[in-house]
Motif scaffolding. Structure first.
Motif, mmCIF file in Angstrom:
data_model
loop_
_atom_site.group_PDB
_atom_site.id
_atom_site.type_symbol
_atom_site.label_atom_id
_atom_site.label_comp_id
_atom_site.label_asym_id
_atom_site.label_seq_id
_atom_site.Cartn_x
_atom_site.Cartn_y
_atom_site.Cartn_z
ATOM 1 N N THR A 166 0.828 -1.198 0.000
ATOM 2 C CA THR A 166 0.000 0.000 0.000
ATOM 3 C C THR A 166 0.866 1.253 0.000
ATOM 4 N N TRP A 167 1.924 1.259 0.782
ATOM 5 C CA TRP A 167 2.810 2.410 0.848
ATOM 6 C C TRP A 167 3.540 2.614 -0.476
ATOM 7 N N LEU A 168 3.979 1.512 -1.102
ATOM 8 C CA LEU A 168 4.667 1.623 -2.387
ATOM 9 C C LEU A 168 3.736 2.146 -3.478
ATOM 10 N N ILE A 169 2.485 1.719 -3.477
ATOM 11 C CA ILE A 169 1.518 2.228 -4.449
ATOM 12 C C ILE A 169 1.287 3.717 -4.235
ATOM 13 N N MET A 170 1.172 4.140 -2.967
ATOM 14 C CA MET A 170 0.984 5.556 -2.673
ATOM 15 C C MET A 170 2.177 6.382 -3.146
ATOM 16 N N ARG A 171 3.397 5.901 -2.884
ATOM 17 C CA ARG A 171 4.591 6.636 -3.317
ATOM 18 C C ARG A 171 4.677 6.724 -4.835
ATOM 19 N N ARG A 197 2.127 6.729 -6.943
ATOM 20 C CA ARG A 197 1.123 7.696 -7.391
ATOM 21 C C ARG A 197 1.561 9.124 -7.117
ATOM 22 N N LEU A 198 2.158 9.371 -5.957
ATOM 23 C CA LEU A 198 2.666 10.714 -5.673
ATOM 24 C C LEU A 198 3.752 11.100 -6.663
ATOM 25 N N TRP A 199 4.623 10.164 -6.992
ATOM 26 C CA TRP A 199 5.689 10.426 -7.954
ATOM 27 C C TRP A 199 5.104 10.774 -9.318
ATOM 28 N N SER A 200 4.106 10.005 -9.780
ATOM 29 C CA SER A 200 3.527 10.280 -11.096
ATOM 30 C C SER A 200 2.763 11.603 -11.087
#
Length: 95
Positions: free
Chosen positions: A56-61, A63-66
């Motif tokens: 979940t944290w990796l997906i959030m990071r 998305r923030l990066w994109s």
């Protein structure tokens, strides 16, 4: 506000340490038909927490990066479309 945040995280850390020390017992996991593993309960809970938290944290990071890349591209396009005098022009002199 920073003080309250620090107090909260210290309280959470104390609760986690107390829980871990009071429940330091072996748990037997039946992995496959005849394979068993003995692991301490707090370690097992930490592993299960990380298995749930890290994806979940990796997906959030990601998305923030994109989103950050998209915003930077929009800002570059906006600045490129401005006329040159609008970028460098300061306040108008008083007559």
């Amino acid at each position: 506000m920073q003080f309250l945040k620090t107090v909260f995280w210290v309280l959470v850390a104390v609760i986690v340490v107390l829980f871990g020390s009071r429940n330091w017992s072996d748990v037997t996991l039946n992995l496959w038909s005849d394979i068993q593993a003995d692991i301490k309960l707090p370690v097992l809970l930490l592993i299960v927490f990380l298995i749930g938290f890290l994806p979940t944290w990796l997906i959030m990071r990601a998305r923030l990066w994109s989103h950050r890349r998209r915003i930077d591209a929009m800002e570059r396009n906006r600045l490129a479309s401005l006329p040159p005098e609008a970028e460098t022009q300061g306040p108008e002199p008083a007559l």
